[in-house]
Design a protein around this motif. Sequence first.
Motif, PDB file in Angstrom:
ATOM      1  N   MET A 194     -25.111  86.598 -20.451  1.00 48.41           N
ATOM      2  CA  MET A 194     -26.309  86.403 -19.666  1.00 48.41           C
ATOM      3  C   MET A 194     -26.162  85.154 -18.797  1.00 48.41           C
ATOM      4  O   MET A 194     -25.631  84.127 -19.252  1.00 48.41           O
ATOM      5  N   GLN A 195     -26.630  85.238 -17.569  1.00 44.12           N
ATOM      6  CA  GLN A 195     -26.580  84.109 -16.645  1.00 44.12           C
ATOM      7  C   GLN A 195     -27.988  83.823 -16.146  1.00 44.12           C
ATOM      8  O   GLN A 195     -28.653  84.699 -15.600  1.00 44.12           O
ATOM      9  N   ILE A 196     -28.459  82.590 -16.348  1.00 46.01           N
ATOM     10  CA  ILE A 196     -29.791  82.197 -15.919  1.00 46.01           C
ATOM     11  C   ILE A 196     -29.773  81.856 -14.427  1.00 46.01           C
ATOM     12  O   ILE A 196     -28.832  81.245 -13.932  1.00 46.01           O
ATOM     13  N   GLY A 197     -30.826  82.237 -13.715  1.00 44.85           N
ATOM     14  CA  GLY A 197     -30.836  82.123 -12.258  1.00 44.85           C
ATOM     15  C   GLY A 197     -31.326  80.798 -11.713  1.00 44.85           C
ATOM     16  O   GLY A 197     -32.354  80.748 -11.025  1.00 44.85           O
ATOM     17  N   TYR A 198     -30.611  79.733 -12.002  1.00 44.97           N
ATOM     18  CA  TYR A 198     -30.897  78.443 -11.378  1.00 44.97           C
ATOM     19  C   TYR A 198     -29.940  78.260 -10.206  1.00 44.97           C
ATOM     20  O   TYR A 198     -28.844  77.705 -10.345  1.00 44.97           O
ATOM     21  N   GLN A 199     -30.366  78.717  -9.027  1.00 45.78           N
ATOM     22  CA  GLN A 199     -29.455  78.818  -7.897  1.00 45.78           C
ATOM     23  C   GLN A 199     -29.005  77.476  -7.340  1.00 45.78           C
ATOM     24  O   GLN A 199     -27.985  77.387  -6.653  1.00 45.78           O
ATOM     25  N   ARG A 200     -29.724  76.410  -7.642  1.00 44.67           N
ATOM     26  CA  ARG A 200     -29.340  75.107  -7.063  1.00 44.67           C
ATOM     27  C   ARG A 200     -27.962  74.650  -7.541  1.00 44.67           C
ATOM     28  O   ARG A 200     -27.296  73.887  -6.858  1.00 44.67           O
ATOM     29  N   ARG A 201     -27.562  75.112  -8.705  1.00 42.92           N
ATOM     30  CA  ARG A 201     -26.227  74.757  -9.197  1.00 42.92           C
ATOM     31  C   ARG A 201     -25.127  75.286  -8.279  1.00 42.92           C
ATOM     32  O   ARG A 201     -24.007  74.776  -8.300  1.00 42.92           O
ATOM     33  N   TYR A 202     -25.459  76.296  -7.468  1.00 42.77           N
ATOM     34  CA  TYR A 202     -24.457  76.937  -6.613  1.00 42.77           C
ATOM     35  C   TYR A 202     -24.560  76.468  -5.167  1.00 42.77           C
ATOM     36  O   TYR A 202     -23.789  76.909  -4.321  1.00 42.77           O
ATOM     37  N   ASP A 203     -25.498  75.579  -4.887  1.00 48.04           N
ATOM     38  CA  ASP A 203     -25.604  74.988  -3.557  1.00 48.04           C
ATOM     39  C   ASP A 203     -24.397  74.084  -3.330  1.00 48.04           C
ATOM     40  O   ASP A 203     -24.019  73.289  -4.207  1.00 48.04           O
ATOM     41  N   ALA A 204     -23.769  74.182  -2.157  1.00 42.42           N
ATOM     42  CA  ALA A 204     -22.523  73.450  -1.908  1.00 42.42           C
ATOM     43  C   ALA A 204     -22.707  71.945  -2.051  1.00 42.42           C
ATOM     44  O   ALA A 204     -21.865  71.254  -2.641  1.00 42.42           O
ATOM     45  N   GLY A 205     -23.805  71.412  -1.514  1.00 45.59           N
ATOM     46  CA  GLY A 205     -24.035  69.980  -1.604  1.00 45.59           C
ATOM     47  C   GLY A 205     -24.282  69.521  -3.025  1.00 45.59           C
ATOM     48  O   GLY A 205     -23.765  68.479  -3.462  1.00 45.59           O
ATOM     49  N   VAL A 206     -25.068  70.281  -3.790  1.00 46.68           N
ATOM     50  CA  VAL A 206     -25.344  69.936  -5.172  1.00 46.68           C
ATOM     51  C   VAL A 206     -24.073  70.041  -6.013  1.00 46.68           C
ATOM     52  O   VAL A 206     -23.788  69.168  -6.849  1.00 46.68           O
ATOM     53  N   ALA A 207     -23.295  71.092  -5.784  1.00 51.91           N
ATOM     54  CA  ALA A 207     -22.034  71.254  -6.520  1.00 51.91           C
ATOM     55  C   ALA A 207     -21.079  70.098  -6.235  1.00 51.91           C
ATOM     56  O   ALA A 207     -20.379  69.622  -7.140  1.00 51.91           O
ATOM     57  N   ALA A 208     -21.057  69.623  -4.987  1.00 51.41           N
ATOM     58  CA  ALA A 208     -20.192  68.484  -4.642  1.00 51.41           C
ATOM     59  C   ALA A 208     -20.675  67.210  -5.331  1.00 51.41           C
ATOM     60  O   ALA A 208     -19.865  66.373  -5.762  1.00 51.41           O
ATOM     61  N   ALA A 209     -21.995  67.052  -5.445  1.00 50.67           N
ATOM     62  CA  ALA A 209     -22.535  65.894  -6.160  1.00 50.67           C
ATOM     63  C   ALA A 209     -22.142  65.940  -7.629  1.00 50.67           C
ATOM     64  O   ALA A 209     -21.760  64.919  -8.218  1.00 50.67           O
ATOM     65  N   LYS A 210     -22.223  67.124  -8.233  1.00 42.64           N
ATOM     66  CA  LYS A 210     -21.821  67.284  -9.624  1.00 42.64           C
ATOM     67  C   LYS A 210     -20.343  66.951  -9.808  1.00 42.64           C
ATOM     68  O   LYS A 210     -19.961  66.268 -10.781  1.00 42.64           O
ATOM     69  N   ALA A 211     -19.505  67.404  -8.877  1.00 38.61           N
ATOM     70  CA  ALA A 211     -18.070  67.124  -8.961  1.00 38.61           C
ATOM     71  C   ALA A 211     -17.805  65.621  -8.871  1.00 38.61           C
ATOM     72  O   ALA A 211     -16.935  65.091  -9.578  1.00 38.61           O
ATOM     73  N   ALA A 212     -18.553  64.933  -8.012  1.00 33.17           N
ATOM     74  CA  ALA A 212     -18.381  63.486  -7.870  1.00 33.17           C
ATOM     75  C   ALA A 212     -18.784  62.759  -9.154  1.00 33.17           C
ATOM     76  O   ALA A 212     -18.109  61.807  -9.589  1.00 33.17           O
ATOM     77  N   VAL A 213     -19.867  63.218  -9.774  1.00 30.39           N
ATOM     78  CA  VAL A 213     -20.297  62.612 -11.039  1.00 30.39           C
ATOM     79  C   VAL A 213     -19.251  62.846 -12.123  1.00 30.39           C
ATOM     80  O   VAL A 213     -18.843  61.918 -12.834  1.00 30.39           O
ATOM     81  N   ASP A 214     -18.790  64.078 -12.240  1.00 29.53           N
ATOM     82  CA  ASP A 214     -17.823  64.419 -13.290  1.00 29.53           C
ATOM     83  C   ASP A 214     -16.495  63.708 -13.105  1.00 29.53           C
ATOM     84  O   ASP A 214     -15.797  63.414 -14.082  1.00 29.53           O
ATOM     85  N   ALA A 215     -16.140  63.418 -11.852  1.00 26.88           N
ATOM     86  CA  ALA A 215     -14.880  62.714 -11.569  1.00 26.88           C
ATOM     87  C   ALA A 215     -14.998  61.209 -11.777  1.00 26.88           C
ATOM     88  O   ALA A 215     -14.004  60.491 -11.668  1.00 26.88           O
ATOM     89  N   GLY A 216     -16.189  60.741 -12.071  1.00 31.67           N
ATOM     90  CA  GLY A 216     -16.392  59.314 -12.302  1.00 31.67           C
ATOM     91  C   GLY A 216     -16.525  58.489 -11.040  1.00 31.67           C
ATOM     92  O   GLY A 216     -16.512  57.253 -11.104  1.00 31.67           O
ATOM     93  N   GLU A 217     -16.673  59.152  -9.894  1.00 31.61           N
ATOM     94  CA  GLU A 217     -16.722  58.426  -8.625  1.00 31.61           C
ATOM     95  C   GLU A 217     -17.942  57.521  -8.502  1.00 31.61           C
ATOM     96  O   GLU A 217     -17.911  56.500  -7.810  1.00 31.61           O
ATOM     97  N   LEU A 218     -19.038  57.896  -9.173  1.00 28.06           N
ATOM     98  CA  LEU A 218     -20.273  57.128  -9.044  1.00 28.06           C
ATOM     99  C   LEU A 218     -20.402  56.042 -10.109  1.00 28.06           C
ATOM    100  O   LEU A 218     -21.314  55.223 -10.058  1.00 28.06           O
ATOM    101  N   GLY A 219     -19.486  56.031 -11.068  1.00 23.47           N
ATOM    102  CA  GLY A 219     -19.596  55.085 -12.169  1.00 23.47           C
ATOM    103  C   GLY A 219     -20.682  55.522 -13.137  1.00 23.47           C
ATOM    104  O   GLY A 219     -20.913  56.717 -13.343  1.00 23.47           O
TER     105      GLY A 219
END
Length: 225
Positions: free
Chosen positions: A1-26
């Motif tokens: 099952m996949q819950i429909g929270y579409q913001r996770r798939y927004d390009a800008g939001v996904a890039a922000a998540k990647a930056a956080v996970d990579a430690g770029e923001l501290g």
Amino acid sequence: MQIGYQRRYDAGVAAAKAAVDAGELGRITTVRSTTLDPEPPSAEYIASSGGMYQDCGVHDFDIVRWITGQEAVEVYATGSNGGADFFREYGDVDTSAAIITFAGGALGVVSNTRYNGRGYDVRLEVHGSRDSVAAGIDDGWPIRSTEPGATHPAGPPHRFFMDRFQSAFRAEFETFLEVAAGKRPSPCTVADAAETDWIAEACALSATEHRPVLLEEVRSPHRRR
């Protein structure tokens, strides 16, 4: 099952998540998520929507939890009414704000309204000890700068969730096809939805009782003060 929270798939939001996970923001200090609708839905919709926190704010609650990678431990929420009478009649609000304290110390700030005449404003800011990023700050951002000579944002404001999130919905559906075909695990699970719903429930209780609410209170109702 996949819950429909579409913001996770927004390009800008996904890039922000990647930056956080990579430690770029501290260390993440604050994450802000905003949903400002250009006009309210009908009274009939509000009657069965579940209320501002469960209907509208839940998308913001999901995204701040997902971005930080932390679980919420406490919320404080408040709301007000200055528009149509039916919000008050159904025990709802047309404008709300919430502060969420996460287990790792990050603070989430969520703001929502049903009345944002300039357009459909959905954006995310993530502030860290080393850097800060934002999603939704494009030429369709429905805001007017009062800085002399400012020309941004230059385009017509977003007016509807489909023009703001068209690409995100497409990416979400493509991901669902992969999940259904067994090619990948669901990236947004029922467990994710449950945690987000606890935040919404805690915010609703906080706004009603005018006090901070621990998430444990709504997970275990018998513990309520």
